[in-house]
Write a protein that holds these residues in place. Structure first.
Motif, PDB file in Angstrom:
ATOM      1  N   ALA A  99      -3.244  11.141  -8.162  1.00 36.08           N
ATOM      2  CA  ALA A  99      -3.654   9.996  -7.343  1.00 36.08           C
ATOM      3  C   ALA A  99      -5.090   9.580  -7.541  1.00 36.08           C
ATOM      4  O   ALA A  99      -5.457   8.460  -7.207  1.00 36.08           O
ATOM      5  CB  ALA A  99      -3.440  10.335  -5.876  1.00 36.08           C
ATOM      6  N   SER A 261      -2.513   4.748   2.775  1.00 36.66           N
ATOM      7  CA  SER A 261      -1.217   4.084   2.630  1.00 36.66           C
ATOM      8  C   SER A 261      -1.224   3.163   1.422  1.00 36.66           C
ATOM      9  O   SER A 261      -0.241   3.083   0.681  1.00 36.66           O
ATOM     10  CB  SER A 261      -0.895   3.276   3.880  1.00 36.66           C
ATOM     11  OG  SER A 261      -0.877   4.103   5.006  1.00 36.66           O
ATOM     12  N   VAL A 264      -0.762   5.159  -1.700  1.00 37.87           N
ATOM     13  CA  VAL A 264       0.612   5.624  -1.874  1.00 37.87           C
ATOM     14  C   VAL A 264       1.484   4.489  -2.395  1.00 37.87           C
ATOM     15  O   VAL A 264       2.311   4.677  -3.293  1.00 37.87           O
ATOM     16  CB  VAL A 264       1.158   6.185  -0.551  1.00 37.87           C
ATOM     17  CG1 VAL A 264       2.624   6.518  -0.683  1.00 37.87           C
ATOM     18  CG2 VAL A 264       0.387   7.415  -0.146  1.00 37.87           C
ATOM     19  N   LEU A 285       4.332  12.942  -2.920  1.00 41.35           N
ATOM     20  CA  LEU A 285       4.598  12.011  -1.832  1.00 41.35           C
ATOM     21  C   LEU A 285       4.775  12.769  -0.527  1.00 41.35           C
ATOM     22  O   LEU A 285       4.350  12.312   0.537  1.00 41.35           O
ATOM     23  CB  LEU A 285       5.856  11.185  -2.137  1.00 41.35           C
ATOM     24  CG  LEU A 285       5.780  10.346  -3.399  1.00 41.35           C
ATOM     25  CD1 LEU A 285       7.074   9.590  -3.613  1.00 41.35           C
ATOM     26  CD2 LEU A 285       4.618   9.387  -3.329  1.00 41.35           C
ATOM     27  N   LEU A 288       1.323  13.768   0.693  1.00 45.06           N
ATOM     28  CA  LEU A 288       0.612  12.583   1.185  1.00 45.06           C
ATOM     29  C   LEU A 288       1.203  12.108   2.499  1.00 45.06           C
ATOM     30  O   LEU A 288       0.486  11.664   3.398  1.00 45.06           O
ATOM     31  CB  LEU A 288       0.682  11.455   0.145  1.00 45.06           C
ATOM     32  CG  LEU A 288      -0.292  11.622  -1.005  1.00 45.06           C
ATOM     33  CD1 LEU A 288       0.046  10.683  -2.139  1.00 45.06           C
ATOM     34  CD2 LEU A 288      -1.710  11.373  -0.543  1.00 45.06           C
ATOM     35  N   THR A 366       4.591   2.643   3.827  1.00 44.71           N
ATOM     36  CA  THR A 366       3.171   2.407   3.593  1.00 44.71           C
ATOM     37  C   THR A 366       2.853   0.918   3.535  1.00 44.71           C
ATOM     38  O   THR A 366       1.777   0.499   3.980  1.00 44.71           O
ATOM     39  CB  THR A 366       2.688   3.093   2.311  1.00 44.71           C
ATOM     40  OG1 THR A 366       3.537   2.735   1.233  1.00 44.71           O
ATOM     41  CG2 THR A 366       2.694   4.589   2.474  1.00 44.71           C
TER      42      THR A 366
END
Lengths: 458, 468, 251
Positions: A99, A261, A264, A285, A288, A366
């Motif tokens: 990420a 968000s 993501v 995921l 997160l 998100t």
């Protein structure tokens, strides 16, 4: 961690560079669409500059509307980078690895677009270009440092500089990888950009120390940027609902909520667009999603505290403001949409592991968070101005004009366009980070069970 | 990479078991002396309370003599009430270095009993919510018509008491559940303790199902405790200080208090960990790693202390509204300025300067020193906030302070009550620490199983298993 | 110009105000305030340096009883209060508004970049923004006051206590080295008011009309609890039959 696949370096390189070396089929059409929307926004902006802000829906006393809301929103999105990159790097969380670059790059472009919103909302843009700078450009007068609007550009440019440095420092090893796989003009450009990286131990040490230092230094900057933006509102005494001491941490936690968000969302889109299922895995995921539950609940706590404190005095116009914001058209449906999409839809869903591990549901939740958070910023700015003080003669209402809507949409198109262009030139998942994760992964045998493990450097 | 750590020989479970049980069973002179001293000071505190109870009027119009008492109860809730959150939070993020610290933090939950007991007299001193500004919206016939929907009965007293009661119950349940495997171990040791471990251990035999219950229960109770604590601390700080000062409307105050509580709870855990490491002679098992990990969080919380304080200050100071300027004067720059400066230095400046340096963070004494500074600073800060709030004699329906009150200096009774309360907390902690082991044996054993040393290239490296 | 320690203040007697709006028109003519059409009013963008705020008293009761004879209209002329503790001043990023040494809050048009933070931070909402480029029809251009700048789009403007008249009177007084006499300087609004409700003068002079009005027992200031310390004082006898009771900031 259970889902790691052992991959060779060559596989990693080819997977993560698959767009840089050769564009995918959907790439150029996507660029075309974003560029068109952005162009429409530029045309709208040119009209506003030439004819005046009368083309917007603003009036007296609602002097700030869509543009300022959008400004705060994009500053919020920009907090993704530091949150994920810096904090997770400092706490050595393994699941940050895919990420970080997407988050940092999103930060850089969000900050640019936030600054653009300031240019859009000001009455005489051609004067804005020089006068807030720390020099006495005209009539020997320096800018007014008592004004929160001067603290803003200092904070934003510091954050922008820091974030750009962050991206650049982390890019260098990956640029060297590309350099070694290209020829001709591209080879020369990437050689220049990779600054002669050879991967020696000393260079690696410098690179990692630089990353840690930047992470640690950027953390106070990230807290202060959104706090300073919040003080644009909180320092004002004339707008009753803005003059609240909690604005600074409330905005910061809202920004983290919105930003994480946003990242993501970007990551899930990347996972689908570039076929990176092996790198952006469901376990990422999942992690997160858990982080988001904590952040969203902290945000909700601050939200409740803000409303509680504002109603505390039970003063006439504060109550009228909340009645406007919550019970009156057009804000009432907006309030419900905001609180549902911002908290009550995503968080209960995120409590379920199957939701957290499903890319589609994470995308839906998100995006819903960010819709809610945009509306939240709007509900802070405009109803507050509509009910400033008990002088009811001056109460008003606001509706955005088509120009404002086009220009705000254009900012989203700008960020999309920049992310797309960036992904053509640089890999959006840090190659060296993934390889480092592979090296550090290990296994322990306990009884009959093999437990995945991590080599720890300390 | 590049930290030049020399990898220590990892402790093994049998050695640890022997050392822990030995320290648990011993009741040396030091322990008895500590019990005597803290018990003595606690009794003096109770005596001072009773003297004041019978000589002063005990109703909600005469709050001033009880100002320091209120500050002390707030201090206990802030430090001992928040300490279990350290264990909860570290378990949630699965920090591998948390294992020696969790029990030290959880035992503070038992001090909540004392906090609850000491809170009950305060209930009689808080004025009712009608006719003044509170979050309970009593009696207001204002435009929102909240009063017309009926009053919220019993506010604020009932809700503060219930919140604190549930918090204490949750804290005790958390302690009990997380200590259950260790209580069973003590039962199996057949020690000569007076504690009836047979009854306490509830038939624990370590089956798969029982372990699942403990793991799930500890996680759930931990999350509940965290949420209850945030709720309790928020309404406690509003009802016992914010709403007692006319003209004080501060949105960040309850969250600021909650944050300082987290900082103080962590400091209490660090200081407790240091004392236990030293006096229970567990140096081999509690190492620099624990203090290093905790120090980073303490540094972050100290910076956040400054950030939350500054957020409140800048909005009031910049706005120049007269009622808010009076609040700044009262709590920071007027009669209590010395306390404010001391709290600022002890809660922010000193921990920040101490913990800024990585070489100091990586020692045992560094974070402990910062922790001591934070604990002292928290006590001073609570006095700074609660004593002026309780010393206001203005009518509470006013919009602003009518005049700046003078400084309320403590007399001997006040000092005895404050130190008595703190001593009482330590007394209870010491008692409970002989019922459950002070380091969580089952968590340490789990950690030892998940840890091993491997060779990598030319170095030896520790490898941590991460089963989830 | 020598500084003689003037403090320009205004007193508005709302018991005398009839809501005739002569002050509004006079101000518009004197200060080249842009023309406001009905459409502009409906958009709530009307630029008015002084406006008459009208509050109804007894409307709710008349709806219930059907008796409209008890309904009263109350007028407050609201203009820039020239606050000594002005909230609009610290927030301008480019110093386009500041407090001069005669107690007035002045607006520097050519410095303004139009962030509108000052308008947001004015509790009285007296600041107006030029959303459009002001346009005067050919026939009205000769009527523009040459002493006052004509503003372009993107600039904030507000009541200046007719600073051009103050300066002219001070210059004249300087020529003969005398003080400005009370009543010599009259902003357009006070000059036009038929009932004499608006009084302007030097607050530092204890004998001036405005100082005496300021100390009248009917005096109050708008939104006193905010601590803005306005230089405009309002006079109103408290009406014991009023049905609406004031709330908001206590003081």
């Amino acid at each position: 961690m259970q889902e790691r696949r052992v991959q060779t370096d060559a596989e990693i390189n080819s997977d993560l560079l698959n767009n840089v070396l050769k564009a995918r089929r959907w790439y150029w059409p996507a660029v075309g669409i974003s560029a068109t929307v952005m162009f429409a926004a530029i045309v709208a902006w040119a009209c506003v500059i030439v004819m005046g802000l009368g083309l917007t829906g603003l009036n007296r006393p609602i002097m700030w509307g869509f543009f300022v809301t959008n400004f705060v929103f994009w500053i919020g999105i920009s907090h993704a980078g530091v949150m994920l990159s810096a904090i997770l790097r400092l706490s050595k969380a393994e699941w940050r690895r895919p990420a970080t670059r997407a988050a940092e790059v999103l930060t850089v472009f969000s900050l640019m677009v936030a600054a653009t919103n300031i240019f859009m909302h000001v009455g005489r843009v051609w004067r804005l270009l020089t006068w807030p700078l720390p020099y006495d450009f005209a009539r020997g007068i320096f800018p007014n440092v008592r004004s929160a609007l001067i603290w803003d550009p200092s904070a934003i440019t510091t954050y922008l500089t820091g974030s750009i440095l962050f991206v650049v420092v982390a890019l260098i090893p990956d640029l060297a990888v590309i350099r070694d796989r290209t020829t001709g003009v591209r080879h020369q450009i990437y050689s220049l950009l990779s600054l002669g990286w050879r991967g020696t131990p000393r260079q690696w040490k410098l690179q990692i120390v630089a990353g840690f230092l930047l992470s640690a230094l950027l953390l106070p900057v990230f807290v202060s940027v959104h706090s300073i933006v919040s003080w644009d509102f909180a320092a004002a005494i004339a707008v009753e609902s803005w003059h609240s001491t909690i604005f600074a941490p409330y905005f910061v936690i809202g920004a983290v909520h919105s930003g994480v968000s946003g990242v993501v969302t970007v990551m899930i889109i990347l996972r689908y667009a570039y076929n990176w299922e092996a790198y952006i895995r469901k376990e990422h995921l999942d992690a997160l999603g858990k982080l988001l539950i904590a952040i969203a609940t902290a945000w909700f706590y601050f939200f409740i505290m803000e409303i509680l404190a504002s109603l505390y005095n039970l003063e006439g116009q504060e109550i009228a403001l909340r009645e406007l914001q919550v019970l009156t058209w057009p804000f009432a449906p907006m309030f419900i949409v905001f609180i549902v999409t911002g908290y009550f839809l995503p968080v209960p869903l995120w409590l379920f592991k199957s939701v957290r591990r499903s890319p589609m549901w994470m995308l839906v939740t998100t995006i819903s968070v960010n819709i809610g958070m945009w509306i939240e910023r709007f509900l802070i700015v405009v109803p507050g101005l509509a009910r400033k003080q008990p002088l009811t003669f001056d109460w008003s209402s606001y509706s955005p004009s088509i120009f404002e809507i086009i220009m705000v949409t254009g900012t989203f198109a700008f960020v999309t366009l920049m992310m797309l262009l960036f992904s053509k030139v640089f890999p959006l998942i840090p190659i060296f980070d993934i390889k480092e994760g592979q090296i550090l992964s290990d296994e322990i045998q306990i009884g009959r069970r093999k437990v995945p493990a991590l080599k720890v450097e300390e | 990479m590049g930290h030049n750590i020399h990898v220590p020989k990892l402790p093994n479970a049998d050695d640890f078991s022997r050392d822990l049980l030995a320290s648990h069973a011993s009741k040396g002179k030091l322990y008895r002396n500590a019990l005597l001293i803290t018990g003595g000071i606690f009794s003096l505190g109770i005596l001072a309370f009773l003297v004041r109870f019978f000589t002063e009027e005990f109703n909600s119009d005469n709050r001033e003599p009880w100002a320091y008492y209120a500050a002390m109860v707030a201090f206990l809730l802030t430090t001992a009430g928040a300490a279990p959150i350290v264990a909860v939070a570290l378990r949630l993020v699965k920090a591998h270095w948390r294992r020696p610290m969790t029990r030290v933090a959880e035992i503070y939950g038992s001090v909540g009993l004392l906090t609850l007991l000491l809170f009950i007299p305060l209930l009689f001193l808080i004025p009712s919510a009608s006719g003044r500004r509170t979050i309970w919206f009593q009696d207001h016939d204002g435009p929102f018509g909240i009063g017309t929907y009926g009053k919220i009965p019993g506010a604020p007293h009932a809700y503060d008491l219930l919140a604190l009661l549930f918090l204490v119950i949750c804290g005790l349940a958390l302690l009990y559940l997380s200590a259950l495997p260790d209580i069973a171990k003590l039962r199996d040791q057949k020690s000569e303790s007076r504690v009836n471990y047979n009854r306490l251990s509830l038939g624990w035999y370590g089956t798969w199902k029982q372990w699942k219950i403990v793991n799930l229960g500890v996680t759930l109770l931990g999350v509940f405790y965290l949420m209850l604590f945030i709720y309790t601390m928020s309404i406690f700080s509003i009802d016992l200080s914010l709403s007692l000062v006319p003209g004080w409307r501060d949105a960040i105050y309850p969250t600021f208090q909650t944050l300082t509580a987290l900082q103080a709870g962590l400091a209490a855990t660090i200081v407790g960990l240091y004392l236990i490491r030293r006096f229970a002679r567990l140096e081999q098992y509690i190492g620099v790693e624990q203090f290093w990990g905790a120090s980073k969080i303490l540094l972050a919380l100290s910076l956040l202390w400054f950030y939350f304080w500054w957020s409140g200050f800048i909005v009031y100071w910049y706005g120049r509204i007269p009622a808010e300027k009076d609040i700044l004067e009262l709590f920071m720059f007027g009669p209590y300025m010395a306390l404010f400066i001391a709290a600022f230095l002890l809660c922010f400046v000193c921990p920040f300067l101490i913990l800024l340096w990585n070489s100091v963070r990586k020692t045992v004494w560094g974070p402990t020193l910062a922790g001591v500074s934070v604990l002292l600073g928290t006590l001073v800060d609570k006095i700074r906030l609660y004593v002026p709030s309780w010393s206001i004699t203005d009518s509470l329906d006013k919009h602003a302070l009518s005049s700046m009150p003078g400084t309320n200096y403590p007399d001997i009774g006040d000092l005895l009550m404050v130190f008595g309360g703190i001593a009482g907390a330590i007394f209870i902690y010491l008692l409970v620490s002989k019922i459950v082991p002070i380091v969580s044996f089952w968590e340490m054993k789990e950690g030892m199983m998940l840890r091993t040393v491997r060779r990598y290239l030319r170095r030896e490296i520790i490898v941590h298993g991460k089963p989830d | 110009m020598a500084k003689k320690g003037y403090k320009w203040q205004m007193a508005v007697d709302t018991d005398r105000c009839t809501g005739c709006q002569a002050c509004v028109v006079a101000c518009q003519v004197e200060n080249n305030v842009p023309l406001n059409s009905e459409g502009i009013f409906n958009q709530k963008r009307a630029i008015q340096w002084i406006r008459i705020e009208r509050y109804w008293d007894g409307i709710e009761e008349s709806k219930q009883t059907g008796d409209v004879t008890k309904v009263k209209a109350r007028f407050i002329p609201v203009l820039c209060q020239h606050c000594d503790n002005a909230p609009c001043e610290p927030v301008c990023p480019v110093f386009a508004t500041y407090h001069n040494n005669e107690g007035m809050n002045v607006q520097v048009y050519n410095r303004c970049i139009g962030t509108r933070y000052c308008a947001n931070n004015c509790p009285y909402s007296v600041r107006s923004f030029n959303f459009w480029e002001p346009v005067w029809p050919e026939s009205l251009r000769n009527q523009l006051n040459p002493d006052v700048t004509v503003r372009s789009r993107g600039i904030m403007e507000k009541c200046s206590f007719c600073v051009q008249r103050i300066r002219r009177v001070e210059r004249n007084a300087d020529k003969t080295e005398r003080e400005v006499v009370d009543g010599e300087v009259q902003p357009a609004c006070s000059q036009a008011c038929p009932t004499g409700a608006i009084v302007f003068g030097n607050g530092n002079d204890p004998n001036s009309h405005v100082s005496k009005m300021r100390d009248d027992k009917r005096h109050y200031r708008l939104l006193e609890g905010l601590g803005t310390d306005p230089n405009v004082t309002y006079l109103k006898r408290v009406d014991k039959t009023a049905t609406v009771v004031g709330g908001g900031h206590g003081s």
